[in-house]
Design a protein around this motif. Structure first.
Motif, mmCIF file in Angstrom:
data_model
loop_
_atom_site.group_PDB
_atom_site.id
_atom_site.type_symbol
_atom_site.label_atom_id
_atom_site.label_comp_id
_atom_site.label_asym_id
_atom_site.label_seq_id
_atom_site.Cartn_x
_atom_site.Cartn_y
_atom_site.Cartn_z
ATOM 1 N N UNK A 1 0.799 -1.226 0.000
ATOM 2 C CA UNK A 1 0.000 0.000 0.000
ATOM 3 C C UNK A 1 0.834 1.280 0.000
ATOM 4 N N UNK A 2 1.897 1.381 0.815
ATOM 5 C CA UNK A 2 2.719 2.609 0.735
ATOM 6 C C UNK A 2 3.254 2.884 -0.663
ATOM 7 N N UNK A 3 3.513 1.831 -1.435
ATOM 8 C CA UNK A 3 3.940 2.024 -2.824
ATOM 9 C C UNK A 3 2.809 2.617 -3.658
ATOM 10 N N UNK A 4 1.577 2.221 -3.318
ATOM 11 C CA UNK A 4 0.414 2.797 -3.992
ATOM 12 C C UNK A 4 0.298 4.279 -3.656
ATOM 13 N N UNK A 5 0.583 4.629 -2.390
ATOM 14 C CA UNK A 5 0.557 6.046 -2.002
ATOM 15 C C UNK A 5 1.491 6.863 -2.896
ATOM 16 N N UNK A 6 2.718 6.373 -3.019
ATOM 17 C CA UNK A 6 3.730 7.104 -3.778
ATOM 18 C C UNK A 6 3.332 7.222 -5.249
ATOM 19 N N UNK A 7 2.812 6.125 -5.797
ATOM 20 C CA UNK A 7 2.381 6.134 -7.195
ATOM 21 C C UNK A 7 1.234 7.109 -7.408
ATOM 22 N N UNK B 1 1.204 10.610 -9.838
ATOM 23 C CA UNK B 1 0.318 10.863 -10.980
ATOM 24 C C UNK B 1 -0.748 11.914 -10.666
ATOM 25 N N UNK B 2 -0.606 12.553 -9.492
ATOM 26 C CA UNK B 2 -1.502 13.652 -9.156
ATOM 27 C C UNK B 2 -2.761 13.275 -8.421
ATOM 28 N N UNK B 3 -2.824 12.041 -7.857
ATOM 29 C CA UNK B 3 -3.994 11.611 -7.113
ATOM 30 C C UNK B 3 -3.606 11.194 -5.693
ATOM 31 N N UNK C 1 -4.081 6.710 10.408
ATOM 32 C CA UNK C 1 -4.847 7.857 10.875
ATOM 33 C C UNK C 1 -5.627 7.561 12.135
ATOM 34 N N UNK C 2 -6.158 6.341 12.246
ATOM 35 C CA UNK C 2 -6.976 5.980 13.403
ATOM 36 C C UNK C 2 -6.163 5.856 14.675
ATOM 37 N N UNK C 3 -4.926 5.352 14.576
ATOM 38 C CA UNK C 3 -4.154 5.063 15.790
ATOM 39 C C UNK C 3 -3.165 6.178 16.147
ATOM 40 N N UNK C 4 -3.084 7.217 15.318
ATOM 41 C CA UNK C 4 -2.069 8.253 15.540
ATOM 42 C C UNK C 4 -2.546 9.409 16.392
ATOM 43 N N UNK C 5 -3.833 9.443 16.724
ATOM 44 C CA UNK C 5 -4.336 10.520 17.565
ATOM 45 C C UNK C 5 -4.200 11.891 16.949
ATOM 46 N N UNK C 6 -4.257 11.986 15.637
ATOM 47 C CA UNK C 6 -4.159 13.269 14.958
ATOM 48 C C UNK C 6 -2.751 13.754 14.720
ATOM 49 N N UNK C 7 -1.750 12.909 14.991
ATOM 50 C CA UNK C 7 -0.353 13.327 14.831
ATOM 51 C C UNK C 7 -0.029 13.672 13.388
ATOM 52 N N UNK C 8 -0.701 13.017 12.429
ATOM 53 C CA UNK C 8 -0.404 13.249 11.020
ATOM 54 C C UNK C 8 -1.461 14.125 10.353
ATOM 55 N N UNK C 9 -2.106 14.958 11.144
ATOM 56 C CA UNK C 9 -3.107 15.866 10.571
ATOM 57 C C UNK C 9 -2.452 16.735 9.504
ATOM 58 N N UNK C 10 -3.083 16.815 8.342
ATOM 59 C CA UNK C 10 -2.528 17.597 7.247
ATOM 60 C C UNK C 10 -1.660 16.797 6.299
ATOM 61 N N UNK C 11 -1.307 15.560 6.660
ATOM 62 C CA UNK C 11 -0.509 14.717 5.777
ATOM 63 C C UNK C 11 -1.351 14.305 4.575
ATOM 64 N N UNK C 12 -0.777 14.413 3.393
ATOM 65 C CA UNK C 12 -1.526 14.154 2.172
ATOM 66 C C UNK C 12 -1.944 12.693 2.057
ATOM 67 N N UNK C 13 -1.237 11.787 2.722
ATOM 68 C CA UNK C 13 -1.523 10.369 2.606
ATOM 69 C C UNK C 13 -2.453 9.846 3.710
#
Length: 260
Positions: free
Chosen positions: A191-197, A201-203, A217-229
């Motif tokens: 899946x992380x490879x899918x993120x990068x791909x 390609x702009x999606x 996202x569920x287990x991070x308690x909002x630590x990655x808020x704003x992260x594009x992935x």
């Protein structure tokens, strides 16, 4: 009002509980996981020093990385446990025997998923309770017990429940513990490879709806808020539940239409 469980449901549930608890490795792994959580959370309480962006979800340092590793492993372990619990039934031939005593396949599948998810959830809740107590005792007045702390623990508990069901569903779909475990672990790598791909390609926003992204996202308690992935924590929790429903629905469709 007294709620009673129909005997046929109680028998199916009791059978699945016995299958899980009779396996020696399960009886060993659960207490070891609790012990590891106590040690790691206790070390975090001792080492934690407020400063910068304080709070449990945003803590940094070796002790916070250990806590994060334990919580992530708990989620991954739940997926593996679910995959083995259901996939092994086909290898051992025990599912065919179970179907003789529980001919209703909806009930049989529901009992397996419910017990697998329930035992995984109970294990991680005990980990969190004893780990949190160790952190409070070790950290005394400096422990970061805030909203982020409870949000992380809630997210981990939900993720463990969901991935146990997803893993068990994979076992029913693939009919092999090895293939089911490979599917669960393999997807966490792919899946992380899918993120990068998708980003290339702009999606990039497409990544936020995928299961591993939803789990982070569920287990991070909002630590990655704003992260594009990574989706925001509340939305990530909903997405994870949706993926669990998709996996469970796929397992139900396949299990009720194929020979055991």
């Amino acid at each position: 009002m007294i709620v009673t469980v129909p005997p046929v449901v109680a028998r199916a549930g009791n059978s699945e509980v016995r299958k899980v608890t009779s396996v020696r490795v399960n009886r060993v792994v659960a207490p070891v996981a609790v012990l590891v959580a106590v040690v790691v959370f206790g070390a975090f309480g001792l080492a934690y020093e407020p400063g910068g962006k304080s709070g449990f979800a945003h803590a940094i340092g070796w002790s916070s990385w250990l806590v994060s590793a334990v919580l992530v492993l708990a989620v991954v372990g739940a997926g593996v446990f679910g995959a083995i619990a259901s996939g092994q039934e086909y290898r051992d031939g025990s599912l065919a025997l179970s179907s003789l005593f529980t001919p209703d396949r909806n009930l049989l599948l529901g009992a397996k998923l419910a017990v697998t998810g329930g035992i995984s959830l109970a294990t991680v809740v005990v980990m969190e309770v004893f780990g949190g107590a160790a952190m409070l005792l070790a950290g005394r007045s400096k422990q970061p017990v805030d909203g982020g702390f409870f949000l992380v623990l809630l997210g981990v508990a939900l993720a463990v429940l969901c991935w146990a069901v997803i893993g068990a569903s994979a076992g029913f779909l693939l009919r092999s513990p090895i293939l089911a475990v490979a599917a669960v672990l393999g997807w966490t790598i792919v899946e992380p490879l899918v993120w990068i791909t998708a980003r290339a390609i702009g999606f990039g926003g497409f990544a936020t709806i995928l299961p591993v992204s939803a789990t982070v996202g569920a287990i991070s308690g909002g630590k990655f808020a704003g992260n594009v992935f990574i989706a925001p924590t509340p939305a990530a929790m909903v997405l994870l539940v949706v993926w669990t429903g998709v996996a469970g629905g796929g397992a139900w469709w396949y299990f009720t239409r194929r020979d055991i």
